[in-house]
Enzyme design. Structure first.
Site, PDB file in Angstrom:
ATOM      1  N   GLU A 104     -11.294   6.539  -8.945  1.00  0.00           N
ATOM      2  CA  GLU A 104     -11.661   5.169  -8.592  1.00  0.00           C
ATOM      3  C   GLU A 104     -11.892   4.403  -9.893  1.00  0.00           C
ATOM      4  OE1 GLU A 104     -11.694   3.880  -5.638  1.00  0.00           O
ATOM      5  OE2 GLU A 104     -11.831   5.578  -4.246  1.00  0.00           O
TER       6      GLU A 104
ATOM      7  N   GLU B 277      -5.999  -2.956  -3.847  1.00  0.00           N
ATOM      8  CA  GLU B 277      -6.548  -2.441  -5.097  1.00  0.00           C
ATOM      9  C   GLU B 277      -5.598  -2.747  -6.258  1.00  0.00           C
ATOM     10  OE1 GLU B 277      -7.396   1.648  -4.120  1.00  0.00           O
ATOM     11  OE2 GLU B 277      -8.753   1.066  -2.496  1.00  0.00           O
TER      12      GLU B 277
ATOM     13  N   HIS C  22      -3.685   1.968  -1.492  1.00  0.00           N
ATOM     14  CA  HIS C  22      -4.420   0.946  -0.757  1.00  0.00           C
ATOM     15  C   HIS C  22      -4.027  -0.418  -1.316  1.00  0.00           C
ATOM     16  CE1 HIS C  22      -7.667   4.061   0.516  1.00  0.00           C
ATOM     17  NE2 HIS C  22      -6.725   3.934   1.441  1.00  0.00           N
TER      18      HIS C  22
ATOM     19  N   ARG D 194      -5.679  -3.552   3.376  1.00  0.00           N
ATOM     20  CA  ARG D 194      -5.805  -2.193   2.835  1.00  0.00           C
ATOM     21  C   ARG D 194      -4.667  -1.256   3.257  1.00  0.00           C
ATOM     22  NH1 ARG D 194     -10.188   1.930   1.859  1.00  0.00           N
ATOM     23  NH2 ARG D 194      -9.713   3.798   3.072  1.00  0.00           N
TER      24      ARG D 194
ATOM     25  N   HIS E  77      -7.179   4.675  -7.618  1.00  0.00           N
ATOM     26  CA  HIS E  77      -7.703   3.656  -6.709  1.00  0.00           C
ATOM     27  C   HIS E  77      -8.666   2.739  -7.482  1.00  0.00           C
ATOM     28  CE1 HIS E  77      -6.747   5.744  -2.740  1.00  0.00           C
ATOM     29  NE2 HIS E  77      -6.464   6.682  -3.630  1.00  0.00           N
TER      30      HIS E  77
END
Length: 414
Positions: free
Chosen positions: A378, A175, A172, A230, A300
């Site tokens: 994440e 990020e 993405h 994104r 991410h």
């Protein structure tokens, strides 16, 4: 009607170079099923125009919504009309963007600065330079992106035939902490190989393949046009909207829950499995390691989560024979991570414990490639900075995440 009219004005006035002055992030935490359903209804109304940083998924899980200045008042009124309490979580997104870069972020050593964010070209050159500077590093060109950029990886190996650890970042585009953390950890592996017994064991036990920035076109676009972009940059037939969410485009359980058929949505799953050029390229490349990959991690941000399959379903009873061992080592890894700077991570199943997302990387790694230890991670933070983690936090993110990676790399992942 007023809200829909405002949406049309928003679409018509979108500019080529985006400034996020006046954009706010509102946070809503659904307390019961009725509130959650109202949030789902709002998401269905707004998903093509308003950026849901965190979508409505389950009770007591925050829903973060970024809203442009011409829509803030209307969306707030709509939330109030639906009896949904909200807080202003980010007062001004552009302020966060301005503040993510710092003037005193210095590198501990001369040369490449691991404490700042780097452009796509700089990351590409970094791969080349690492292969030049270290005998245990090989530059790998996986293939071309949609816009013709090289998708690069580095191989870190002490020689011989070993099982593979594959980690990737930057699927993405917005990020940024993900590619920065990938490069920091790669540097730890190569620069400490001769001085740190644990690092030496990691490299002697496995061949490491690291892709710092998979979505190179989208990442480049975040530097030149839209910091909060994104998807990739592949045009969609019959639509003004560009891009596929590459992390909804993997072939395993493609096109189901948590992915959108709308070409304007940030979670658009693409015209077919592997229709996203970058995912197609990396899939073809990874097939050479079939049956030999010991660990697959897709990094991410944000949320501080360490998640394992399944991601495509919210049903915890769906058969998944390896979840107990996946959880056990992930808990050990996140405990090592937390010991560095006190950062707490949630460990659980991606779909049942957080939110379903079909066609995503963790299910591909586990279901298609057959990698027992497959995760989606994440990174920082829990929403204060969201996708705009300040550069001053890169080093801590790198150190703590590498501490977690050591747990995997020093264990026999049978």
């Amino acid at each position: 009607m007023k809200l829909l009219c405002a949406l049309l004005v928003f679409v018509a006035s979108a500019s080529a170079v985006k400034n996020y002055g006046g954009y706010q992030v509102l946070r809503v935490v659904p307390q019961d099923m009725e509130q959650l359903q109202r949030l789902h209804d709002l998401y269905n109304l707004l998903e093509d125009t308003v950026d849901f940083w965190k979508e409505p998924t389950r009770l007591n899980q925050p829903v973060d919504i970024m809203i442009g200045p011409n829509l803030v008042k209307d969306v707030k009124l709509e939330l109030s009309r639906r009896d949904l309490d909200f807080s202003i979580y980010v007062e001004d997104v552009q302020t966060n963007i301005n503040n993510e870069r710092c003037t005193d972020c210095v590198n501990a050593k001369a040369g490449f600065n691991y404490n700042i964010y780097h452009t796509a070209d700089e990351i590409s050159q970094w791969v080349t330079d690492m292969a030049t500077d270290y005998s245990i590093v090989t530059e790998i060109n996986i293939g071309k992106s949609h816009e013709g950029r090289d998708i690069k990886a580095i191989k870190i190996s002490s020689g011989g035939s070993k099982r593979v650890i594959y980690i990737q970042g930057g699927i993405h585009a917005r990020e940024w902490i993900s590619p920065a953390t990938m490069m920091y950890m790669a540097n730890q592996l190569v620069s400490n190989y001769n001085t740190d017994a644990e690092v030496k064991a990691m490299v002697d036990n496995y061949d490491w393949y690291i892709v710092p920035s998979l979505n190179v076109d989208g990442y480049s676009y975040t530097w030149t046009n839209d910091r909060m972009w994104r998807k990739n940059r592949q045009p969609n037939d019959g639509s003004r909207c560009v891009g596929t969410d590459l992390n909804r485009n993997y072939p395993y359980q493609w096109g189901g829950t948590g992915a959108s058929p709308s070409k304007c949505s940030d979670t658009y799953y693409g015209s077919a499995p592997l229709s996203g050029k970058e995912v197609s390229v990396v899939d073809t490349w990874l097939q050479q390691f079939s049956g030999n990959i010991a660990l697959f991690i897709d990094f991410h941000n944000y949320g501080q989560l360490w998640l394992y399959p399944w991601g495509y379903t919210g049903n915890a009873a769906t058969p998944q024979p390896d979840k107990a061992v996946q959880q056990t080592i992930a808990l050990e890894a996140t405990a090592a991570l937390q010991a560095v700077a006190g950062t707490s991570y949630f460990v659980g199943m991606s779909g049942p414990d957080m939110y379903p997302a079909s066609g995503a990387s963790e299910d591909y790694g586990y279901g298609t490639l057959g990698v027992k230890y497959t995760y989606v991670v994440e990174l920082r933070d829990e929403g204060r900075y969201g996708f705009n983690i300040p550069e001053r936090m890169i080093e801590e993110s790198g150190k703590e995440t590498f501490a977690a990676l050591k747990v995997f790399g020093t264990n026999p992942l049978a």
